[in-house]
Scaffold this active site. Sequence first.
Site, PDB file in Angstrom:
ATOM      1  N   GLU A  90      12.591  27.899  70.065  1.00  0.00           N
ATOM      2  CA  GLU A  90      12.308  28.099  68.612  1.00  0.00           C
ATOM      3  C   GLU A  90      13.255  27.831  67.883  1.00  0.00           C
ATOM      4  O   GLU A  90      14.255  29.072  68.584  1.00  0.00           O
ATOM      5  CB  GLU A  90      11.098  28.665  68.354  1.00  0.00           C
ATOM      6  CG  GLU A  90       9.832  29.144  68.624  1.00  0.00           C
ATOM      7  CD  GLU A  90       9.005  29.871  68.577  1.00  0.00           C
ATOM      8  OE1 GLU A  90       9.528  30.761  67.759  1.00  0.00           O
ATOM      9  OE2 GLU A  90       7.740  30.227  68.688  1.00  0.00           O
TER      10      GLU A  90
ATOM     11  N   LYS B 244       2.060  40.644  68.794  1.00  0.00           N
ATOM     12  CA  LYS B 244       0.878  39.462  68.798  1.00  0.00           C
ATOM     13  C   LYS B 244      -0.724  39.777  69.026  1.00  0.00           C
ATOM     14  O   LYS B 244      -1.039  40.478  70.073  1.00  0.00           O
ATOM     15  CB  LYS B 244       1.390  38.169  69.633  1.00  0.00           C
ATOM     16  CG  LYS B 244       2.394  37.353  69.846  1.00  0.00           C
ATOM     17  CD  LYS B 244       2.755  36.720  70.875  1.00  0.00           C
ATOM     18  CE  LYS B 244       3.509  34.754  70.685  1.00  0.00           C
ATOM     19  NZ  LYS B 244       3.751  35.099  71.806  1.00  0.00           N
TER      20      LYS B 244
ATOM     21  N   SER C 256       3.073  38.169  64.444  1.00  0.00           N
ATOM     22  CA  SER C 256       3.838  36.124  64.971  1.00  0.00           C
ATOM     23  C   SER C 256       1.911  35.532  65.396  1.00  0.00           C
ATOM     24  O   SER C 256       1.960  36.003  65.434  1.00  0.00           O
ATOM     25  CB  SER C 256       4.144  36.429  66.349  1.00  0.00           C
ATOM     26  OG  SER C 256       4.355  35.303  66.566  1.00  0.00           O
TER      27      SER C 256
ATOM     28  N   HIS D 180       7.207  24.244  74.750  1.00  0.00           N
ATOM     29  CA  HIS D 180       6.322  24.089  72.935  1.00  0.00           C
ATOM     30  C   HIS D 180       6.749  22.405  72.618  1.00  0.00           C
ATOM     31  O   HIS D 180       5.651  21.787  71.637  1.00  0.00           O
ATOM     32  CB  HIS D 180       6.342  24.349  71.783  1.00  0.00           C
ATOM     33  CG  HIS D 180       6.321  26.336  71.664  1.00  0.00           C
ATOM     34  ND1 HIS D 180       6.101  26.486  70.699  1.00  0.00           N
ATOM     35  CD2 HIS D 180       5.411  26.474  72.071  1.00  0.00           C
ATOM     36  CE1 HIS D 180       6.249  28.070  70.778  1.00  0.00           C
ATOM     37  NE2 HIS D 180       5.152  27.389  72.402  1.00  0.00           N
TER      38      HIS D 180
ATOM     39  N   GLU E 258       4.346  23.798  66.818  1.00  0.00           N
ATOM     40  CA  GLU E 258       4.184  24.441  65.588  1.00  0.00           C
ATOM     41  C   GLU E 258       4.450  24.179  64.341  1.00  0.00           C
ATOM     42  O   GLU E 258       4.951  24.411  63.581  1.00  0.00           O
ATOM     43  CB  GLU E 258       4.397  25.984  66.113  1.00  0.00           C
ATOM     44  CG  GLU E 258       3.998  26.211  67.279  1.00  0.00           C
ATOM     45  CD  GLU E 258       4.928  27.856  67.563  1.00  0.00           C
ATOM     46  OE1 GLU E 258       5.575  28.207  67.252  1.00  0.00           O
ATOM     47  OE2 GLU E 258       4.350  28.954  68.330  1.00  0.00           O
TER      48      GLU E 258
END
Length: 434
Positions: free
Chosen positions: A167, A343, A370, A158, A210
């Site tokens: 993350e 998801k 998510s 990401h 994000e």
Amino acid sequence: MAMQKIFAREILDSRGNPTVEVDLHTAKGRFRAAVPSGASTGIYEALELRDGDKSRYLGKGVLKAVEHINKTLGPALLEKKLSVVDQEKVDKFMIELDGTENKSKFGANAILGVSLAVCKAGAAEKGVPLYRHIADLAGNHDLVLPVPAFNVINGGSHAGNKLAMQEFMILPVGASSFREAMRIGAEVYHHLKGVIKAKYGKDATNVGDEGGFAPNILENNEALELLKTAIQAAGYPDKVVIGMDVAASEFHRNGKYDLDFKSPDDPARHITGQKLGELYKSFIKNYPVVSIEDPFDQDDWATWTSFLSGVDIQIVGDDLTVTNPKRIAQAVEKKACNCLLLKVNQIGSVTESIQACKLAQSNGWGVMVSHRSGETEDTFIADLVVGLCTGQIKTGAPCRSERLAKYNQLMRIEEALGDKAVFAGRKFRNPKAK
């Protein structure tokens, strides 16, 4: 109530990539849904259909999926005259029409777009909020507001930094309401910005896909140290804990793991799964880490199992389980993890998402709803998490409109529920436990 018209179009997601949007019309009005897409995707996910025409959107167009809706799925559904409140029948019909194991004929992005729009229309048909309709579909009497897991430091696939783990999240479990959790999360986020700016300069406060910061650090414990400092500075050491999404499949190399995978490859620095597990245990010991997602590769079952038996925190399966009932059953049997990352676009329909959630919960797992890294302004998952009573959601940092769209919707839901609102808080792993 029958559907009157179904129309799909190509729109852009938060990363500037095409995605599918569906408008469904009934006598009650127009119901719109947009489909998200991921950057680090599990190999067992349902197929997201892309055009592959390199001369257009670098091959990422979704005109084929749109056409499948407008020419095949839509007309077939209208002809079938199914009611929008019959979510399961509608989804089953589309899945059977597709006929493939992974929705590769029409694309999971086509089927899901219609499925989400049908769910919104079904709620309107019943005259209830979307979260209540979803709770009914899942057989839930209760409604629970989730603890938000804010992704405030980005690494992995990401971000353009050296950080291997994807993350680093903060969870305001000590808040008394969702609204307070938002405030605490936002305050820690702003303190974190100050801490990063002071240490690494203004450039380091640029945000990732994000909304989290992506400072150019290599050591993963440095990210944890930054979070710890920001939580202290904001004054919430007793209210905020830490979660991680490692996305280890992204740096799995020939049976080992490369924590510097964005540099030229050097097998000498690759470490074993066991060694990586020891690193996680040191994180748990030194920081308030309560949740680790995808700590190992999606096929490294043995390492997952041995790690879970030696820790008492939440271990979340994402690439491992891909919201797929078969993979979840396998993970339950192997005792590989104790929480499902849910998801909707990994499995490709509302009905199957609910089934996956219930399968996980019935085996004593937690469930975290998510977003994906490529998001839209659609807020479906905010209602989904409340209706499914999972107690936890991750949908980015408190920054970037496509992330805030979900968090703001959750604040509205809490407000609408008034004194009936229940916030998961410290019981986020099993909010229904009395």
